[in-house]
Design a protein around this motif. Structure first.
Motif, PDB file in Angstrom:
ATOM      1  N   LYS A 290       0.834  -1.200   0.000  1.00  0.00           N
ATOM      2  CA  LYS A 290       0.000   0.000   0.000  1.00  0.00           C
ATOM      3  C   LYS A 290       0.875   1.258   0.000  1.00  0.00           C
ATOM      4  CE  LYS A 290      -4.335   1.525   2.015  1.00  0.00           C
ATOM      5  NZ  LYS A 290      -5.374   1.213   2.988  1.00  0.00           N
ATOM      6  N   GLY A 291       1.962   1.215   0.743  1.00  0.00           N
ATOM      7  CA  GLY A 291       2.900   2.338   0.776  1.00  0.00           C
ATOM      8  C   GLY A 291       3.565   2.567  -0.564  1.00  0.00           C
ATOM      9  N   GLN A 292       3.910   1.485  -1.236  1.00  0.00           N
ATOM     10  CA  GLN A 292       4.518   1.594  -2.562  1.00  0.00           C
ATOM     11  C   GLN A 292       3.536   2.224  -3.551  1.00  0.00           C
ATOM     12  OE1 GLN A 292       6.052  -2.081  -4.122  1.00  0.00           O
ATOM     13  NE2 GLN A 292       6.785  -1.147  -5.992  1.00  0.00           N
ATOM     14  N   LYS A 293       2.299   1.767  -3.510  1.00  0.00           N
ATOM     15  CA  LYS A 293       1.267   2.321  -4.399  1.00  0.00           C
ATOM     16  C   LYS A 293       1.017   3.798  -4.097  1.00  0.00           C
ATOM     17  CE  LYS A 293      -1.075  -2.029  -5.311  1.00  0.00           C
ATOM     18  NZ  LYS A 293      -2.278  -2.844  -5.133  1.00  0.00           N
ATOM     19  N   ALA A 294       0.991   4.152  -2.809  1.00  0.00           N
ATOM     20  CA  ALA A 294       0.790   5.553  -2.419  1.00  0.00           C
ATOM     21  C   ALA A 294       1.964   6.408  -2.894  1.00  0.00           C
ATOM     22  CB  ALA A 294       0.623   5.664  -0.904  1.00  0.00           C
ATOM     23  N   PHE A 295       3.180   5.877  -2.767  1.00  0.00           N
ATOM     24  CA  PHE A 295       4.339   6.643  -3.220  1.00  0.00           C
ATOM     25  C   PHE A 295       4.236   6.906  -4.717  1.00  0.00           C
ATOM     26  CE2 PHE A 295       8.439   7.519  -4.938  1.00  0.00           C
ATOM     27  CZ  PHE A 295       8.988   8.393  -4.019  1.00  0.00           C
ATOM     28  N   ILE A 296       3.932   5.877  -5.494  1.00  0.00           N
ATOM     29  CA  ILE A 296       3.831   6.028  -6.944  1.00  0.00           C
ATOM     30  C   ILE A 296       2.751   7.042  -7.304  1.00  0.00           C
ATOM     31  CG2 ILE A 296       3.176   4.853  -9.076  1.00  0.00           C
ATOM     32  CD1 ILE A 296       4.516   2.312  -7.859  1.00  0.00           C
ATOM     33  N   LYS A 297       1.607   6.947  -6.650  1.00  0.00           N
ATOM     34  CA  LYS A 297       0.466   7.790  -7.005  1.00  0.00           C
ATOM     35  C   LYS A 297       0.641   9.245  -6.566  1.00  0.00           C
ATOM     36  CE  LYS A 297      -4.559   7.978  -6.807  1.00  0.00           C
ATOM     37  NZ  LYS A 297      -5.781   7.287  -6.421  1.00  0.00           N
ATOM     38  N   PHE A 298       1.145   9.467  -5.357  1.00  0.00           N
ATOM     39  CA  PHE A 298       1.158  10.812  -4.794  1.00  0.00           C
ATOM     40  C   PHE A 298       2.534  11.479  -4.717  1.00  0.00           C
ATOM     41  CE2 PHE A 298      -2.520   8.663  -2.784  1.00  0.00           C
ATOM     42  CZ  PHE A 298      -3.528   9.482  -3.267  1.00  0.00           C
ATOM     43  N   LEU A 299       3.603  10.706  -4.711  1.00  0.00           N
ATOM     44  CA  LEU A 299       4.911  11.300  -4.422  1.00  0.00           C
ATOM     45  C   LEU A 299       5.952  11.174  -5.530  1.00  0.00           C
ATOM     46  CD1 LEU A 299       5.202  10.115  -0.713  1.00  0.00           C
ATOM     47  CD2 LEU A 299       4.603  12.393  -1.535  1.00  0.00           C
TER      48      LEU A 299
ATOM     49  N   LYS B 206      -2.488  11.787   1.958  1.00  0.00           N
ATOM     50  CA  LYS B 206      -3.415  11.568   3.072  1.00  0.00           C
ATOM     51  C   LYS B 206      -2.658  11.067   4.299  1.00  0.00           C
ATOM     52  CE  LYS B 206      -7.213  10.186   0.064  1.00  0.00           C
ATOM     53  NZ  LYS B 206      -8.068   9.063  -0.334  1.00  0.00           N
ATOM     54  N   GLU B 207      -3.057  11.581   5.441  1.00  0.00           N
ATOM     55  CA  GLU B 207      -2.420  11.194   6.699  1.00  0.00           C
ATOM     56  C   GLU B 207      -2.476   9.676   6.904  1.00  0.00           C
ATOM     57  OE1 GLU B 207      -2.907  12.226  11.404  1.00  0.00           O
ATOM     58  OE2 GLU B 207      -3.442  13.780   9.958  1.00  0.00           O
ATOM     59  N   SER B 208      -3.578   9.067   6.464  1.00  0.00           N
ATOM     60  CA  SER B 208      -3.743   7.622   6.640  1.00  0.00           C
ATOM     61  C   SER B 208      -2.746   6.816   5.808  1.00  0.00           C
ATOM     62  CB  SER B 208      -5.169   7.210   6.272  1.00  0.00           C
ATOM     63  OG  SER B 208      -5.431   7.506   4.907  1.00  0.00           O
ATOM     64  N   LEU B 209      -2.135   7.429   4.802  1.00  0.00           N
ATOM     65  CA  LEU B 209      -1.185   6.713   3.947  1.00  0.00           C
ATOM     66  C   LEU B 209       0.271   6.913   4.370  1.00  0.00           C
ATOM     67  CD1 LEU B 209      -2.763   7.357   0.431  1.00  0.00           C
ATOM     68  CD2 LEU B 209      -2.889   5.281   1.808  1.00  0.00           C
ATOM     69  N   ILE B 210       0.526   7.887   5.211  1.00  0.00           N
ATOM     70  CA  ILE B 210       1.912   8.192   5.595  1.00  0.00           C
ATOM     71  C   ILE B 210       2.566   7.000   6.287  1.00  0.00           C
ATOM     72  CG2 ILE B 210       3.370   9.647   7.070  1.00  0.00           C
ATOM     73  CD1 ILE B 210       1.452  11.963   6.331  1.00  0.00           C
ATOM     74  N   ASP B 211       1.860   6.320   7.199  1.00  0.00           N
ATOM     75  CA  ASP B 211       2.432   5.143   7.860  1.00  0.00           C
ATOM     76  C   ASP B 211       2.765   4.050   6.855  1.00  0.00           C
ATOM     77  OD1 ASP B 211       2.591   6.119  10.418  1.00  0.00           O
ATOM     78  OD2 ASP B 211       0.768   5.138  11.133  1.00  0.00           O
ATOM     79  N   HIS B 212       1.937   3.909   5.833  1.00  0.00           N
ATOM     80  CA  HIS B 212       2.207   2.899   4.809  1.00  0.00           C
ATOM     81  C   HIS B 212       3.458   3.264   4.007  1.00  0.00           C
ATOM     82  CE1 HIS B 212      -1.513   0.949   5.795  1.00  0.00           C
ATOM     83  NE2 HIS B 212      -2.224   2.001   5.459  1.00  0.00           N
ATOM     84  N   VAL B 213       3.624   4.545   3.702  1.00  0.00           N
ATOM     85  CA  VAL B 213       4.834   4.998   3.009  1.00  0.00           C
ATOM     86  C   VAL B 213       6.052   4.766   3.897  1.00  0.00           C
ATOM     87  CG1 VAL B 213       6.046   6.984   2.024  1.00  0.00           C
ATOM     88  CG2 VAL B 213       3.620   6.653   1.538  1.00  0.00           C
ATOM     89  N   MET B 214       5.901   4.969   5.201  1.00  0.00           N
ATOM     90  CA  MET B 214       7.004   4.711   6.124  1.00  0.00           C
ATOM     91  C   MET B 214       7.344   3.213   6.151  1.00  0.00           C
ATOM     92  SD  MET B 214       8.161   7.565   7.405  1.00  0.00           S
ATOM     93  CE  MET B 214       7.901   8.198   5.742  1.00  0.00           C
ATOM     94  N   ASP B 215       6.316   2.351   6.162  1.00  0.00           N
ATOM     95  CA  ASP B 215       6.563   0.902   6.127  1.00  0.00           C
ATOM     96  C   ASP B 215       7.288   0.517   4.840  1.00  0.00           C
ATOM     97  OD1 ASP B 215       5.382   0.550   8.587  1.00  0.00           O
ATOM     98  OD2 ASP B 215       3.471  -0.137   7.790  1.00  0.00           O
TER      99      ASP B 215
END
Length: 106
Positions: free
Chosen positions: A27-36, A82-91
């Motif tokens: 989920k963190g990888q997907k969030a990084f690709i999409k938002f960062l 989103k704040e809810s995704l930051i922990d996933h990006v950290m993981d």
């Protein structure tokens, strides 16, 4: 026979636990690709390499994930992810940190 059942149950439990643990990383990888990825100007591998696993764990534990993302990626502003995704990006960052030996596919 009883020992065999216990061993089988333990193996199943470990398998399920590792699947759940990798869900956050994915989920963190997907969030990084999409938002960062675009605002950071780098892929997830280069981002995660900015720190060791222990350093990323400390950043996450101190609740400094968003601040560190903005420090590494000056084009990212507060609230861009989103704040809810930051922990996933950290993981994700912990999993692929400079001392992990792992390479993400992004």
């Amino acid at each position: 026979m009883k020992l065999l059942k216990i061993l089988a149950a333990s193996t199943l439990a470990l398998g399920l636990a590792s699947t759940v643990a990798s869900a956050d990383v994915t989920k963190g990888q997907k969030a990084f690709i999409k938002f960062l990825k675009d605002p950071c100007g780098m892929d997830g591998a280069k981002f995660a390499l900015k720190h060791t696993q222990d350093e990323w764990r400390e950043i996450k534990a101190n609740g400094q994930g968003e601040a560190e993302i903005m420090k590494i990626c000056p084009n990212v502003k507060a609230g861009d992810i989103k704040e809810s995704l930051i922990d996933h990006v950290m993981d994700f960052s912990i999993e692929f940190a400079s001392d992990s030996g792992n390479v993400p596919a992004c």
